[in-house]
Design a protein around this motif. Structure first.
Motif, mmCIF file in Angstrom:
data_model
loop_
_atom_site.group_PDB
_atom_site.id
_atom_site.type_symbol
_atom_site.label_atom_id
_atom_site.label_comp_id
_atom_site.label_asym_id
_atom_site.label_seq_id
_atom_site.Cartn_x
_atom_site.Cartn_y
_atom_site.Cartn_z
ATOM 1 N N PRO A 109 39.339 94.971 82.318
ATOM 2 C CA PRO A 109 37.875 95.012 82.176
ATOM 3 C C PRO A 109 37.305 96.330 82.690
ATOM 4 C CG PRO A 109 38.491 93.661 84.060
ATOM 5 C CD PRO A 109 39.764 94.016 83.354
ATOM 6 N N SER A 110 36.143 96.690 82.191
ATOM 7 C CA SER A 110 35.459 97.893 82.704
ATOM 8 C C SER A 110 34.994 97.631 84.133
ATOM 9 C CB SER A 110 34.238 98.201 81.828
ATOM 10 O OG SER A 110 33.281 97.149 81.951
ATOM 11 N N HIS A 111 34.627 98.703 84.841
ATOM 12 C CA HIS A 111 34.110 98.550 86.203
ATOM 13 C C HIS A 111 32.826 97.720 86.184
ATOM 14 C CE1 HIS A 111 36.337 102.523 87.318
ATOM 15 N NE2 HIS A 111 37.134 101.481 87.334
ATOM 16 N N GLU A 112 32.020 97.910 85.143
ATOM 17 C CA GLU A 112 30.753 97.159 85.021
ATOM 18 C C GLU A 112 31.049 95.662 84.897
ATOM 19 O OE1 GLU A 112 26.777 97.234 85.293
ATOM 20 O OE2 GLU A 112 27.823 99.116 84.933
ATOM 21 N N CYS A 113 32.027 95.338 84.059
ATOM 22 C CA CYS A 113 32.402 93.937 83.820
ATOM 23 C C CYS A 113 32.944 93.306 85.108
ATOM 24 C CB CYS A 113 33.445 93.883 82.708
ATOM 25 S SG CYS A 113 33.811 92.226 82.119
ATOM 26 N N LEU A 114 33.764 94.033 85.825
ATOM 27 C CA LEU A 114 34.333 93.528 87.076
ATOM 28 C C LEU A 114 33.241 93.368 88.141
ATOM 29 C CD1 LEU A 114 36.882 92.639 88.523
ATOM 30 C CD2 LEU A 114 37.396 95.040 89.059
ATOM 31 N N THR A 115 32.281 94.294 88.152
ATOM 32 C CA THR A 115 31.144 94.185 89.087
ATOM 33 C C THR A 115 30.402 92.875 88.845
ATOM 34 O OG1 THR A 115 30.881 96.598 89.096
ATOM 35 C CG2 THR A 115 29.025 95.304 89.910
ATOM 36 N N ARG A 116 30.162 92.562 87.572
ATOM 37 C CA ARG A 116 29.439 91.331 87.236
ATOM 38 C C ARG A 116 30.223 90.099 87.700
ATOM 39 N NH1 ARG A 116 26.159 92.982 81.704
ATOM 40 N NH2 ARG A 116 25.693 95.046 82.507
ATOM 41 N N PHE A 117 31.523 90.139 87.521
ATOM 42 C CA PHE A 117 32.361 89.026 87.958
ATOM 43 C C PHE A 117 32.234 88.818 89.472
ATOM 44 C CE2 PHE A 117 36.461 87.668 89.748
ATOM 45 C CZ PHE A 117 36.572 86.413 89.161
#
Length: 642
Positions: A594-602
């Motif tokens: 996942p992108s860093h943005e996607c992982l941040t959301r998680f």
């Protein structure tokens, strides 16, 4: 004025009402910007009785419609709604009453206008006035922006409706200008009555997060028996706080969107009847609730914005009696509020996925989409995805054609021959074609529109109209599903990377604007000047007194919001270990990390369509960092994975 007394029982109009009603009855479009509880609804209800044709009211919530309909029915006014809670038979009955001219007022949601069957119907009904309730939803610069509202000026032209009336309680000068421009309303016909309400005591009390429940109990104790609303951000908080107050013997209930429709209805009825003295609610509660004796409104958590705060305190003291509006203020829930904002900003890759799908249709081609499928494919939430589509419209890349249900199925209530016997000649052949092109299961038949067109040249609109007619006659039962939106591609030659970056920048600017709105709210609560004055100025009202004398600042209590407990530094956490379960699941599904943005959301617990598909909530690490500011987590992850 005779109608005012005879039908509504009022001796005179309130400030602002006469100017708006006069403009409408003189044939001009107008806007009423009145505080909550100041009688905006009468501005269309009274003229509707004098206008020759139907008044069509666009309302954003079912609760708003139901409350206003109850009032209209109580005064003997022929009014109805078409909404999702109704059966098909009930909807058909309302349509027939509108067609016959029996109805004076019809209330719908804006989404109803995307329904091809409803559009076919409404095009046949003469309309005198289009009313847009909660009209601030039209503006991207207001709160509660709803992209579908941007299409209302087109609908007005399409259905030949000469006049519009816009109603809202919460519009800043920028939003008012936006509303005026979109509907060509003269400046003189925008009536604003001011935002200062002298009977509301605005109180801000700094309370650390852990002490709020106890302080709420103390504060409500001497107010037993008074109608109160306590607003919270999350559903679980509503349940916890209601439980806590119930132990003190209060007749209290939680209220939130996670409850079933009938449960919410029952709670609302009991509160209106005085059986419940207190509701602990998310913002799902209150819009359109006209209970005049609400004495207390408490914000247990910070509201989402100054506009939301104004709207929510506006439910207090509608009877003109003094009422208290308390904010138990701390910065504890700030990250949760900001996370809602960050979660609505699409990732650049998601925007590119939408553009690739669109580009495949080519200039002049038709682009068909189902919102749910496209949301899942692009990993963009439904609301920002709608906003993205509107942005593509505004840039002249696509234009909406129509929306239709991809699938129609019907259950015949009489034999085929009996149905065919109702028609002769070409019309009988047309009905035979419908039956021939329907795939029949045991009781339900699913229509194949493509086969109908290929083999018989039958146009879709005619088929849908025929099915509606058959249902009206009681010959079949009809069901439709899978809403499909159809656009024409005006310009498929765009440069994908450039356009995606441009659109992403637009969403980032909106994100910054929303974060700024939260900061403006903190600024209000920590203000050193009169809170009533500061609130009025936010909405461009300079008529409020310099000092109201009854807010917490005027009483000598300037608030400094306590900081949340200090969290351990992120530098001491292991980013890879924390996100390992999600990274592995994402890799299995998508073939890459996942992108860093996607992982941040998680890690911040911000849900996305992809997370629902991957059942991310059940994975170790979900929402592990929800207490931390989103931007801080994003920066930490980016540095950790360099």
């Amino acid at each position: 004025m005779s109608t005012l007394k005879r039908v509504f029982g009022f001796d005179q109009l309130r400030p602002g009402q006469e100017a708006v009603i006069s403009a409408v009855l003189a044939g001009r479009s107008a806007a009423a910007i009145f505080p909550t509880g100041s009688g905006k609804s009468l501005c269309y209800q009274l003229p509707a009785l004098h206008l020759p044709h139907l008044t069509l009211v666009i309302s954003p919530l079912l609760a708003l419609m139901q409350d206003q309909l109850a009032f209209l029915h109580a005064h003997g006014i022929a009014a109805a709604s078409i909404d999702s809670a109704q059966s098909r038979e009930q909807s058909m009955e309302v349509m027939n009453r509108a067609r016959s001219g029996e109805l004076k007022i019809l209330m719908i949601s804006v989404e109803r206008l995307k329904n091809e069957r409803f559009r076919n119907f409404i095009a046949q009904v003469p309309i005198s006035l289009l009313v847009v309730d909660e009209a601030h939803c039209i503006s991207e610069w207001g709160h509660n922006f709803r992209p579908d509202y941007l299409k209302l000026p087109d609908y007005q032209r399409q259905f030949g409706i000469k006049q519009v009336l816009l109603l809202t309680a919460t519009a800043t000068p920028r939003v008012i200008a936006d509303m005026r421009e979109k509907f060509a309303i003269a400046e003189a016909d925008v009536v604003t009555t001011g935002f200062y309400r002298p009977n509301l005591n605005l109180l801000v009390e700094p309370v650390p997060g852990g002490a709020k429940a106890q302080r709420l109990q103390q504060w409500l104790a001497p107010r037993r028996g008074q109608a109160s609303i306590v607003y919270v951000t999350q559903q679980k908080t509503a349940e916890q706080v209601a439980e806590c107050l119930a132990r003190d013997g209060l007749a209290v209930s939680a209220y939130h969107a996670g409850m079933g429709h009938e449960v919410r209805e029952s709670i609302q009825r009991r509160f209106m009847a005085g059986e419940l003295e207190c509701i602990v609610a998310t913002i799902a509660f209150g819009m359109g609730i006209d209970k005049r004796d609400i004495r207390n409104v408490v914000h247990f958590d910070l509201p989402k914005s100054v506009e939301n705060y104004s709207q929510e305190i506006g439910r207090a003291g509608r009877d003109g009696q003094a009422s208290d509006c308390l904010v138990l203020a701390s910065r504890d829930g700030l990250s949760v509020l900001e996370n809602f904002v960050y979660g609505d900003t699409p990732e650049l890759a998601g925007i590119r996925a939408v553009l690739d799908d669109l580009r495949a249709a080519g200039t002049g081609g038709q682009w068909e989409l189902m919102l749910g499928q496209l949301s899942e494919h692009s990993n963009i939430r439904a609301l920002p995805l709608k906003t993205l589509l509107v942005q593509l419209e505004l840039r002249g890349i696509i234009a909406p054609r129509y929306a239709y249900f991809a699938e129609y199925r019907f259950k015949l209530l009489l034999e085929d021959e009996a149905l065919l016997a109702q028609f002769e000649g070409e019309r009988r052949q047309f009905v035979e074609a419908i039956l021939a092109c329907s795939k029949r299961a045991r009781t339900w038949s699913t229509l194949d529109f493509d086969a109908l067109y290929r083999q018989y040249g039958a146009e879709r609109a005619r088929v849908v109209k025929a099915l509606d007619y058959f249902q009206e006659k009681g010959w079949l039962e009809l069901e439709s599903k899978q809403m499909t939106e159809v656009y024409v591609v005006l310009d498929g030659g765009f440069e994908s990377e450039t356009l995606a970056a441009d659109l992403h920048a637009h969403f980032c600017a909106h994100e910054a604007s929303e974060i700024g709105r939260i900061q403006a709210m903190l600024g209000l609560f920590e203000s050193r000047e009169c809170l009533s004055r500061r609130l009025a100025l936010y909405f461009g009202d300079e008529q409020a007194p310099e000092r109201c004398g009854h807010c917490s600042v005027c009483q000598g209590h300037v608030a400094t919001l306590p900081q949340p407990p200090e969290l351990p530094p992120l530098s001491g956490r292991d980013a890879r270990a924390l996100g390992a379960a999600f990274v592995e699941k994402h890799r299995q599904y998508a073939g890459h990390e996942p992108s860093h943005e996607c992982l941040t959301r998680f890690l911040c617990g911000v849900t996305t369509p992809l997370f629902t598909k991957l059942k991310a909530r059940q994975l170790a690490g979900f929402a592990a960092l929800e207490e931390y500011p989103y931007a801080e987590v994003r920066g930490w992850l980016t540095a950790s994975f360099v």
